[in-house]
Design a protein around this motif. Sequence first.
Motif, PDB file in Angstrom:
ATOM      1  N   GLY A  33       0.882  -1.070  -0.128  1.00 37.96           N
ATOM      2  CA  GLY A  33       0.073  -0.053  -0.023  1.00 37.96           C
ATOM      3  C   GLY A  33       1.067   1.372  -0.023  1.00 37.96           C
ATOM      4  O   GLY A  33       1.659   1.221   0.787  1.00 37.96           O
ATOM      5  N   LEU A  34       0.776   2.347  -0.967  1.00 40.41           N
ATOM      6  CA  LEU A  34       1.642   3.229  -0.941  1.00 40.41           C
ATOM      7  C   LEU A  34       0.996   4.535  -0.856  1.00 40.41           C
ATOM      8  O   LEU A  34      -0.050   4.651  -0.877  1.00 40.41           O
ATOM      9  N   ALA A  35       1.684   5.421  -0.363  1.00 45.47           N
ATOM     10  CA  ALA A  35       1.028   6.992   0.134  1.00 45.47           C
ATOM     11  C   ALA A  35       2.120   7.800  -0.843  1.00 45.47           C
ATOM     12  O   ALA A  35       3.046   7.522  -1.358  1.00 45.47           O
ATOM     13  N   THR A  36       1.226   9.019  -0.636  1.00 42.59           N
ATOM     14  CA  THR A  36       1.986  10.132  -1.676  1.00 42.59           C
ATOM     15  C   THR A  36       2.362  11.227  -0.340  1.00 42.59           C
ATOM     16  O   THR A  36       2.370  10.907   0.569  1.00 42.59           O
ATOM     17  N   GLY A  37       2.541  12.606  -0.994  1.00 41.48           N
ATOM     18  CA  GLY A  37       3.357  13.635   0.040  1.00 41.48           C
ATOM     19  C   GLY A  37       4.636  13.779  -0.009  1.00 41.48           C
ATOM     20  O   GLY A  37       5.408  12.757  -0.418  1.00 41.48           O
ATOM     21  N   GLY A  38       4.995  14.968   0.484  1.00 46.86           N
ATOM     22  CA  GLY A  38       6.427  15.178   0.667  1.00 46.86           C
ATOM     23  C   GLY A  38       7.274  14.238   1.451  1.00 46.86           C
ATOM     24  O   GLY A  38       8.602  14.010   1.148  1.00 46.86           O
ATOM     25  N   LEU A 131       2.278   4.896   4.990  1.00 49.89           N
ATOM     26  CA  LEU A 131       1.269   6.071   5.249  1.00 49.89           C
ATOM     27  C   LEU A 131       2.036   7.467   6.004  1.00 49.89           C
ATOM     28  O   LEU A 131       3.180   7.182   6.346  1.00 49.89           O
ATOM     29  N   GLY A 132       1.574   8.581   5.668  1.00 53.48           N
ATOM     30  CA  GLY A 132       2.049   9.800   6.087  1.00 53.48           C
ATOM     31  C   GLY A 132       1.053   9.997   7.184  1.00 53.48           C
ATOM     32  O   GLY A 132      -0.051   9.479   7.245  1.00 53.48           O
ATOM     33  N   ILE A 133       0.988  11.449   7.349  1.00 46.07           N
ATOM     34  CA  ILE A 133       0.031  12.114   8.303  1.00 46.07           C
ATOM     35  C   ILE A 133      -0.070  13.394   8.141  1.00 46.07           C
ATOM     36  O   ILE A 133       0.908  13.965   7.724  1.00 46.07           O
ATOM     37  N   GLY A 134      -1.392  13.842   7.958  1.00 52.40           N
ATOM     38  CA  GLY A 134      -1.539  15.447   7.528  1.00 52.40           C
ATOM     39  C   GLY A 134      -1.421  16.106   9.160  1.00 52.40           C
ATOM     40  O   GLY A 134      -1.579  15.377   9.997  1.00 52.40           O
ATOM     41  N   GLN A 135      -1.267  17.419   9.200  1.00 54.00           N
ATOM     42  CA  GLN A 135      -1.181  18.079  10.259  1.00 54.00           C
ATOM     43  C   GLN A 135      -2.400  17.950  11.072  1.00 54.00           C
ATOM     44  O   GLN A 135      -2.095  18.567  12.388  1.00 54.00           O
ATOM     45  N   ASN A 136      -3.603  17.947  10.397  1.00 50.99           N
ATOM     46  CA  ASN A 136      -4.842  17.742  11.304  1.00 50.99           C
ATOM     47  C   ASN A 136      -4.954  16.182  11.664  1.00 50.99           C
ATOM     48  O   ASN A 136      -6.004  16.015  11.998  1.00 50.99           O
ATOM     49  N   GLY A 137      -4.068  15.472  11.493  1.00 57.84           N
ATOM     50  CA  GLY A 137      -4.072  13.922  11.901  1.00 57.84           C
ATOM     51  C   GLY A 137      -4.901  12.978  10.879  1.00 57.84           C
ATOM     52  O   GLY A 137      -5.317  11.953  10.955  1.00 57.84           O
ATOM     53  N   HIS A 138      -5.058  13.599   9.588  1.00 59.26           N
ATOM     54  CA  HIS A 138      -5.578  12.758   8.530  1.00 59.26           C
ATOM     55  C   HIS A 138      -4.540  11.613   7.947  1.00 59.26           C
ATOM     56  O   HIS A 138      -3.473  11.816   8.153  1.00 59.26           O
ATOM     57  N   ARG A 153     -13.880   5.686  -0.808  1.00 51.45           N
ATOM     58  CA  ARG A 153     -15.127   6.453  -1.014  1.00 51.45           C
ATOM     59  C   ARG A 153     -14.492   8.009  -1.249  1.00 51.45           C
ATOM     60  O   ARG A 153     -13.345   8.211  -1.205  1.00 51.45           O
ATOM     61  N   ILE A 154     -15.468   8.776  -1.681  1.00 54.52           N
ATOM     62  CA  ILE A 154     -15.351  10.153  -1.913  1.00 54.52           C
ATOM     63  C   ILE A 154     -15.147  11.040  -0.506  1.00 54.52           C
ATOM     64  O   ILE A 154     -15.809  10.725   0.213  1.00 54.52           O
ATOM     65  N   LYS A 155     -14.195  11.656  -0.422  1.00 54.61           N
ATOM     66  CA  LYS A 155     -14.082  12.732   0.805  1.00 54.61           C
ATOM     67  C   LYS A 155     -13.764  14.216   0.435  1.00 54.61           C
ATOM     68  O   LYS A 155     -13.165  14.476  -0.671  1.00 54.61           O
ATOM     69  N   THR A 156     -14.434  15.129   1.115  1.00 53.81           N
ATOM     70  CA  THR A 156     -14.330  16.496   0.701  1.00 53.81           C
ATOM     71  C   THR A 156     -12.977  16.817   1.540  1.00 53.81           C
ATOM     72  O   THR A 156     -12.887  16.561   2.851  1.00 53.81           O
ATOM     73  N   LEU A 157     -11.980  17.596   1.058  1.00 58.15           N
ATOM     74  CA  LEU A 157     -10.805  17.893   1.758  1.00 58.15           C
ATOM     75  C   LEU A 157     -11.131  19.097   2.525  1.00 58.15           C
ATOM     76  O   LEU A 157     -11.913  20.146   2.328  1.00 58.15           O
ATOM     77  N   THR A 158     -10.508  19.239   3.967  1.00 61.96           N
ATOM     78  CA  THR A 158     -10.705  20.409   4.365  1.00 61.96           C
ATOM     79  C   THR A 158      -9.878  21.666   3.959  1.00 61.96           C
ATOM     80  O   THR A 158      -8.976  21.288   3.197  1.00 61.96           O
ATOM     81  N   THR A 159     -10.075  22.799   4.429  1.00 55.97           N
ATOM     82  CA  THR A 159      -9.305  23.976   3.941  1.00 55.97           C
ATOM     83  C   THR A 159      -7.884  23.756   4.376  1.00 55.97           C
ATOM     84  O   THR A 159      -6.965  24.104   3.540  1.00 55.97           O
ATOM     85  N   SER A 160      -7.682  23.276   5.502  1.00 55.07           N
ATOM     86  CA  SER A 160      -5.922  23.269   5.845  1.00 55.07           C
ATOM     87  C   SER A 160      -5.386  22.227   5.001  1.00 55.07           C
ATOM     88  O   SER A 160      -4.112  22.434   4.834  1.00 55.07           O
ATOM     89  N   ARG A 162      -5.928  21.549   1.929  1.00 51.80           N
ATOM     90  CA  ARG A 162      -6.072  22.149   0.591  1.00 51.80           C
ATOM     91  C   ARG A 162      -4.826  23.250   0.569  1.00 51.80           C
ATOM     92  O   ARG A 162      -4.144  23.485  -0.280  1.00 51.80           O
ATOM     93  N   ARG A 163      -4.736  23.966   1.736  1.00 52.93           N
ATOM     94  CA  ARG A 163      -3.787  24.936   1.955  1.00 52.93           C
ATOM     95  C   ARG A 163      -2.540  24.303   1.950  1.00 52.93           C
ATOM     96  O   ARG A 163      -1.427  24.709   1.331  1.00 52.93           O
ATOM     97  N   ALA A 164      -2.527  23.152   2.513  1.00 50.67           N
ATOM     98  CA  ALA A 164      -0.872  22.376   2.632  1.00 50.67           C
ATOM     99  C   ALA A 164      -0.687  22.024   1.314  1.00 50.67           C
ATOM    100  O   ALA A 164       0.793  21.766   0.893  1.00 50.67           O
ATOM    101  N   ASN A 165      -1.565  21.562   0.626  1.00 50.43           N
ATOM    102  CA  ASN A 165      -1.307  20.819  -0.840  1.00 50.43           C
ATOM    103  C   ASN A 165      -1.251  21.810  -2.029  1.00 50.43           C
ATOM    104  O   ASN A 165      -1.103  21.646  -3.114  1.00 50.43           O
ATOM    105  N   GLN A 166      -1.728  23.292  -1.614  1.00 57.09           N
ATOM    106  CA  GLN A 166      -1.688  24.204  -2.638  1.00 57.09           C
ATOM    107  C   GLN A 166      -0.319  24.271  -3.412  1.00 57.09           C
ATOM    108  O   GLN A 166      -0.340  24.828  -4.610  1.00 57.09           O
ATOM    109  N   GLN A 167       0.744  24.151  -2.743  1.00 56.13           N
ATOM    110  CA  GLN A 167       2.117  24.331  -3.014  1.00 56.13           C
ATOM    111  C   GLN A 167       2.180  23.266  -4.440  1.00 56.13           C
ATOM    112  O   GLN A 167       3.072  23.954  -5.380  1.00 56.13           O
TER     113      GLN A 167
END
Length: 260
Positions: A33-38, A131-138, A153-160, A162-167
């Motif tokens: 199982g693979l993850a993405t992110g920095g 796994l990685g972890i988001g700053q909000n614990g995701h 399933r489909i999830k709606t992303l939080t503003t935080s 989206r801001r973290a991934n905006q880069q």
Amino acid sequence: MKVLILPDEKAATQRAADIVARTVTANPAAVLGLATGGTMLPLYAALVQRHRDDGLSFAQTTSFNLDEYIGLAPDHPCSYHTYMNDALFSHVDIDRARTHLPRGDAADPQVASDEYEDLIEAAGGIDLQLLGIGQNGHIGFNEPTASLGSRTRIKTLTTSTRRANQQYFASYEETPRYAITMGVATILASRKCVLVATGAAKAEAVARMVEGPLSAACPASALQLHAKATVILDQAAAEGLKLTDYYENVHPQGQDSVFD
Ligand code: GLP
């Protein structure tokens, strides 16, 4: 939960690479199982290096990624398909036909999500989930309040988030609002989980995951339910933990305990 605290990001990355290499060497047909992110980029670079230098082979492995943005076709430069190709798949001997990511451009994302669950099951389940972890614990894109019993399933992303991934996108507005993600229960069904967190920005989320209450408010805390979950941290990400003495006692410098 095994908590391994390594001196720095490089050591944490190598520790995680050791676990992946050991898994694939012991079972060349492992389902990863693979993850993405920095956080994952140096880990994939380490795996590519081991492929080149030590002959670590992914030829028989199967892979399933955690998530993908809805609305992005696989060839979109910011898709997780592209991320995986650039970071790992193009540089190792993995069979592309056995690599899987949810289709962000599916006509019906929920049908695509259900089919993704079926594919994981047909492959015999996931042996090792990174796994990685988001700053909000995701974890994946399971944002706070995600059901601990959820499946892909489909999830709606939080503003935080989206801001973290905006880069990675041209602007906040262009950062996708929705994703297909494995659910928390999908992740918990894997036979082993290895979560990597590095840097001070993750310290609070790490403390909630490891020592906080089990709660959908911090989806990563669900790993407390997993019988074989390993958390690999650098010093900065471990800064908010209270029981560090104990973790150091069991796994000095993040190494195996005598019973591992
Ligand atoms: C992203 C991904 C997660 C990842 C997390 C942390 O949004 N969906 O799988 O673990 O956020 O990313 P990073 O490692 O860049 O901090």
